[in-house]
Every structure is written in C-alpha cells, then in structure tokens.
Motif scaffolding. Structure first.
Motif, PDB file in Angstrom:
ATOM      1  N   ASN A 190       0.798  -1.232   0.000  1.00  0.00           N
ATOM      2  CA  ASN A 190       0.000   0.000   0.000  1.00  0.00           C
ATOM      3  C   ASN A 190       0.830   1.282   0.000  1.00  0.00           C
ATOM      4  OD1 ASN A 190      -2.590  -1.242  -0.047  1.00  0.00           O
ATOM      5  ND2 ASN A 190      -2.322  -1.748   2.127  1.00  0.00           N
ATOM      6  N   GLN A 191       2.155   1.173  -0.093  1.00  0.00           N
ATOM      7  CA  GLN A 191       2.958   2.376  -0.270  1.00  0.00           C
ATOM      8  C   GLN A 191       2.882   2.811  -1.728  1.00  0.00           C
ATOM      9  OE1 GLN A 191       6.840   2.822   1.263  1.00  0.00           O
ATOM     10  NE2 GLN A 191       6.309   2.200   3.340  1.00  0.00           N
ATOM     11  N   SER A 192       3.113   4.091  -1.967  1.00  0.00           N
ATOM     12  CA  SER A 192       2.996   4.634  -3.316  1.00  0.00           C
ATOM     13  C   SER A 192       4.378   4.818  -3.946  1.00  0.00           C
ATOM     14  CB  SER A 192       2.251   5.974  -3.292  1.00  0.00           C
ATOM     15  OG  SER A 192       2.913   6.898  -2.458  1.00  0.00           O
ATOM     16  N   LEU A 193       4.507   4.321  -5.152  1.00  0.00           N
ATOM     17  CA  LEU A 193       5.731   4.458  -5.936  1.00  0.00           C
ATOM     18  C   LEU A 193       5.434   5.349  -7.130  1.00  0.00           C
ATOM     19  CD1 LEU A 193       8.649   3.667  -6.753  1.00  0.00           C
ATOM     20  CD2 LEU A 193       7.667   1.662  -7.899  1.00  0.00           C
ATOM     21  N   LEU A 194       6.209   6.414  -7.283  1.00  0.00           N
ATOM     22  CA  LEU A 194       6.062   7.324  -8.412  1.00  0.00           C
ATOM     23  C   LEU A 194       7.233   7.113  -9.363  1.00  0.00           C
ATOM     24  CD1 LEU A 194       4.635   9.742  -9.788  1.00  0.00           C
ATOM     25  CD2 LEU A 194       6.097  11.251  -8.387  1.00  0.00           C
ATOM     26  N   HIS A 212       3.889  -6.778  -7.333  1.00  0.00           N
ATOM     27  CA  HIS A 212       4.082  -8.015  -6.574  1.00  0.00           C
ATOM     28  C   HIS A 212       4.209  -7.724  -5.074  1.00  0.00           C
ATOM     29  CE1 HIS A 212       4.305 -10.825  -9.858  1.00  0.00           C
ATOM     30  NE2 HIS A 212       5.217 -10.118 -10.474  1.00  0.00           N
ATOM     31  N   PHE A 213       4.736  -6.533  -4.749  1.00  0.00           N
ATOM     32  CA  PHE A 213       4.887  -6.142  -3.349  1.00  0.00           C
ATOM     33  C   PHE A 213       3.665  -5.398  -2.835  1.00  0.00           C
ATOM     34  CE2 PHE A 213       9.435  -6.429  -4.634  1.00  0.00           C
ATOM     35  CZ  PHE A 213       9.822  -7.396  -3.717  1.00  0.00           C
ATOM     36  N   GLY A 214       2.647  -5.269  -3.668  1.00  0.00           N
ATOM     37  CA  GLY A 214       1.413  -4.624  -3.234  1.00  0.00           C
ATOM     38  C   GLY A 214       1.474  -3.115  -3.220  1.00  0.00           C
ATOM     39  N   MET A 215       2.377  -2.539  -4.002  1.00  0.00           N
ATOM     40  CA  MET A 215       2.498  -1.082  -4.039  1.00  0.00           C
ATOM     41  C   MET A 215       1.486  -0.480  -5.010  1.00  0.00           C
ATOM     42  SD  MET A 215       6.641  -0.446  -3.938  1.00  0.00           S
ATOM     43  CE  MET A 215       6.489   1.174  -3.163  1.00  0.00           C
ATOM     44  N   ARG A 216       1.192   0.794  -4.803  1.00  0.00           N
ATOM     45  CA  ARG A 216       0.387   1.573  -5.735  1.00  0.00           C
ATOM     46  C   ARG A 216       1.344   2.354  -6.621  1.00  0.00           C
ATOM     47  NH1 ARG A 216      -1.540   5.337  -2.876  1.00  0.00           N
ATOM     48  NH2 ARG A 216      -0.799   4.722  -0.815  1.00  0.00           N
ATOM     49  N   PHE A 268       0.692   0.021 -14.467  1.00  0.00           N
ATOM     50  CA  PHE A 268       0.530   1.246 -13.683  1.00  0.00           C
ATOM     51  C   PHE A 268      -0.921   1.383 -13.222  1.00  0.00           C
ATOM     52  CE2 PHE A 268       4.297   2.170 -16.169  1.00  0.00           C
ATOM     53  CZ  PHE A 268       5.100   2.872 -15.289  1.00  0.00           C
ATOM     54  N   ASP A 269      -1.088   1.841 -11.987  1.00  0.00           N
ATOM     55  CA  ASP A 269      -2.434   2.153 -11.516  1.00  0.00           C
ATOM     56  C   ASP A 269      -2.941   3.441 -12.143  1.00  0.00           C
ATOM     57  OD1 ASP A 269      -2.894   0.010  -9.505  1.00  0.00           O
ATOM     58  OD2 ASP A 269      -1.118   0.910  -8.568  1.00  0.00           O
ATOM     59  N   HIS A 270      -2.014   4.341 -12.440  1.00  0.00           N
ATOM     60  CA  HIS A 270      -2.400   5.642 -12.994  1.00  0.00           C
ATOM     61  C   HIS A 270      -1.208   6.234 -13.734  1.00  0.00           C
ATOM     62  CE1 HIS A 270      -4.419   9.476 -13.357  1.00  0.00           C
ATOM     63  NE2 HIS A 270      -3.424  10.102 -12.735  1.00  0.00           N
ATOM     64  N   VAL A 271      -1.471   6.887 -14.865  1.00  0.00           N
ATOM     65  CA  VAL A 271      -0.428   7.577 -15.625  1.00  0.00           C
ATOM     66  C   VAL A 271      -0.908   8.990 -15.931  1.00  0.00           C
ATOM     67  CG1 VAL A 271       0.960   7.633 -17.734  1.00  0.00           C
ATOM     68  CG2 VAL A 271       0.423   5.431 -16.652  1.00  0.00           C
ATOM     69  N   THR A 289       2.943  13.114  -2.151  1.00  0.00           N
ATOM     70  CA  THR A 289       2.265  11.967  -1.534  1.00  0.00           C
ATOM     71  C   THR A 289       2.943  10.634  -1.867  1.00  0.00           C
ATOM     72  OG1 THR A 289       0.756  11.832  -3.422  1.00  0.00           O
ATOM     73  CG2 THR A 289       0.033  13.130  -1.517  1.00  0.00           C
ATOM     74  N   SER A 290       4.171  10.665  -2.365  1.00  0.00           N
ATOM     75  CA  SER A 290       4.844   9.434  -2.794  1.00  0.00           C
ATOM     76  C   SER A 290       5.851   8.970  -1.741  1.00  0.00           C
ATOM     77  CB  SER A 290       5.558   9.656  -4.128  1.00  0.00           C
ATOM     78  OG  SER A 290       4.628   9.998  -5.141  1.00  0.00           O
TER      79      SER A 290
END
Length: 308
Positions: free
Chosen positions: A132-136, A153-157, A171-174, A186-187
């Motif tokens: 649930n951590q965010s990766l930009l 695989h690690f459950g990141m956003r 990607f969840d969002h681009v 927020t990353s």
C-alpha cells in the motif's frame, strides 16, 4: 551487397568475437584503424565514443547504440541523416533488482541490524512494509513498466508520469510529467528513469525537491541532468529522514569534493544499476541486422527530436 560494420566500444575484441559467432551474411566487421570510420555503413557504438566521429562517417546509414541513453548523439547540432537504434527490453529486470534491493534494505532496516549485530545487540525495530505504499515512476517506458510490474508483486500503488500521459501496463495511474508537483508530495518512493531531453533537464530542481515528503526515498537511475544534485545535498543534510539512492550524475566519476558524498542518508553507486551485458546487446543488433538486410523497419528506433 556487403555491409561494413564499425565497432566503437570499450571492448571491441569481445564484441567482434560475439558477432563473428553469428556468421551474419554479407557483414564485414572492420578493424579498428581510422580508415574504417569513413568506409563503414553500419556503426555498433557507444554514444560517447561515436559523438566526436559522426561527421567523419561518410557512408553511415545505421547506428546501433550499445546503450539505452543516446543524448550524446541526438543534440540539435549533430547530424541526423541516418537511422539510430538503441537498446531496450534488457534493462528492466536489472533496474528492478537494483531499485528493490535498496528499497527493501531501507524499509527492513538492514543497516541498523548489521550495526547491532557487531555490538551483539538484540533490539527489534519497527520496519515498514511496501504494501500500500505509493511508488512514483518518472518515465513509463519498458524499464519503468518492468519496475511497475515488480512493485505490484509487493502490493504497491504505482503512478507513472510521461511526456504523453498515455496509459501503460502495470501502472495504476499515468499522467503527464508537467503535473509532477501534484504527485511528489504523496509518494513514499520516487524513481526517475527519464532520458535526457530539453524537457527533463533539471526537472528535479530545488523547488520540486522541497515538496518531497519527510521520509521519501528518491532514486535517480536514468540521467544525471534531471536532478539538481547541489540542492539535493543541502536538503538531505536538513532532512535526515529523507533518503536518496543515486546511480547517475552530470559528471562521472562524481567529483570527490561534492558534498553529496558526506550525506549519511545518500547511497552513491558508480553507474552500475543496469549494465549492458555484451551478449544481450549483440542479440539486439543481430535481430535488427536481419531486419536491415530484409529492408524492414528496425526495432527500437530513436526519434532524434524527442531524444529517445
């Protein structure tokens, strides 16, 4: 018709051996003497070695770069009357290993436990999970897509920023890179895999860096000139909970007097995140050579105006 190949690498003998083993039809691999520059119609080259010789390549038709980054030969003052291809598709796994090796070591407090071990101390800490951590990711090309896939695989956003903002796999969002300021605040982790272009230079400047969260981890894996290293060094000294992992720099080797060396919360590596393995580079060239002789479009063609 025979094609003449010029090798411009730091290990011509190794590449000559690998290429010769493929017995490529109608390909003559030239020697390393200066006369080869003007007679070769195909160059297999490192961009920094090719750049000062470009205007001597009277018969140059196609250059296969041995690197992904080609900014040394795509400048507005350089010639553009040939086909340029670079290396793609082989760096994603290597970049993922590098990024997540350091990110997991940071999150799991490896350095602290190693230090405690030396003092025979048993003091459990409070690590944080990547879930649930965010990766930009700055850049959404093949390398970034592999990193994004690994992150899932690690459950990141995972959010990606690119020139076009077009949706890409994993990607969840681009979004577009011009909206960078909206995402850095927020990353939990930010990684630049950007090429060097007019639009990307100094994009991580002092003002942008000041927006990073207190405990953010910043990676620079693409090109050194996207980052204001002086500003980052000052910021890391003032914000000890922030961390940076840096593999590329404006000047390489990084000058010994630069203050970033002294930052305890910075990790500096000598441009080793994703080395080009000769065997993989040759496979890319061989595939393109078969396309070239068949007069088919080559893979990984570079747009001189975009710079990648």
């Amino acid at each position: 018709m025979a094609h003449k190949l010029l090798l411009l690498t730091q290990d011509n003998d190794k590449f000559r051996q690998l290429l010769s083993a493929h017995n490529l039809e109608e390909l003559i691999i030239l020697g390393d003497d200066p006369s080869s520059i003007s007679s070769a119609n195909i160059w297999f080259a490192e961009p920094n070695l090719a750049a000062p010789l470009l205007n001597l390549g009277n018969n140059l038709q196609w250059m296969q770069s041995t690197f992904a980054g080609v900014d040394r030969i795509t400048g507005s003052r350089q010639r553009r009357d040939y086909t340029l291809t670079n290396i793609k598709g082989i760096f994603g796994p290597l970049m993922s290993e590098y990024l997540f090796g350091y990110l997991l070591a940071h999150q799991r407090e490896h350095a602290k436990y190693k230090q405690q071990q030396q003092h025979k101390q048993w003091i459990p800490g409070s690590f944080r999970t990547l879930q649930n951590q965010s990766l930009l990711l700055l850049g959404t090309g093949s390398i970034a897509q592999h990193i994004a896939q690994t992150a899932k695989h690690f459950g990141m956003r995972v959010t990606g920023l690119s020139r076009s903002g077009a949706a890409k796999p994993h990607f969840d969002h681009v979004d577009t890179i011009e909206n960078l300021a909206d995402y850095v605040t927020t990353s939990h982790a930010i990684a630049s895999i950007l090429p060097s272009t007019l639009e990307t230079k100094n994009i991580l400047n002092e003002a942008m860096l000041s927006l990073l969260p207190e405990e953010c981890v910043l990676f620079n894996l693409g090109r050194g000139d996207v980052l204001d290293l002086d500003a980052l060094a000052k910021q890391l000294q003032n914000k000890p909970l922030q961390n940076a992992v840096l593999d590329v720099f404006n000047q390489e080797p990084l000058p010994s007097e630069h203050p970033i060396w002294q930052c305890a919360n910075a990790i500096i590596t000598p441009h080793i995140a994703a080395p080009s393995f000769p065997e993989q580079v040759v496979e890319v060239f061989v595939e393109n050579y078969h396309l070239w002789t068949a007069q088919q479009p080559l893979k990984h063609q570079v747009d001189f105006f975009k710079g990648y």
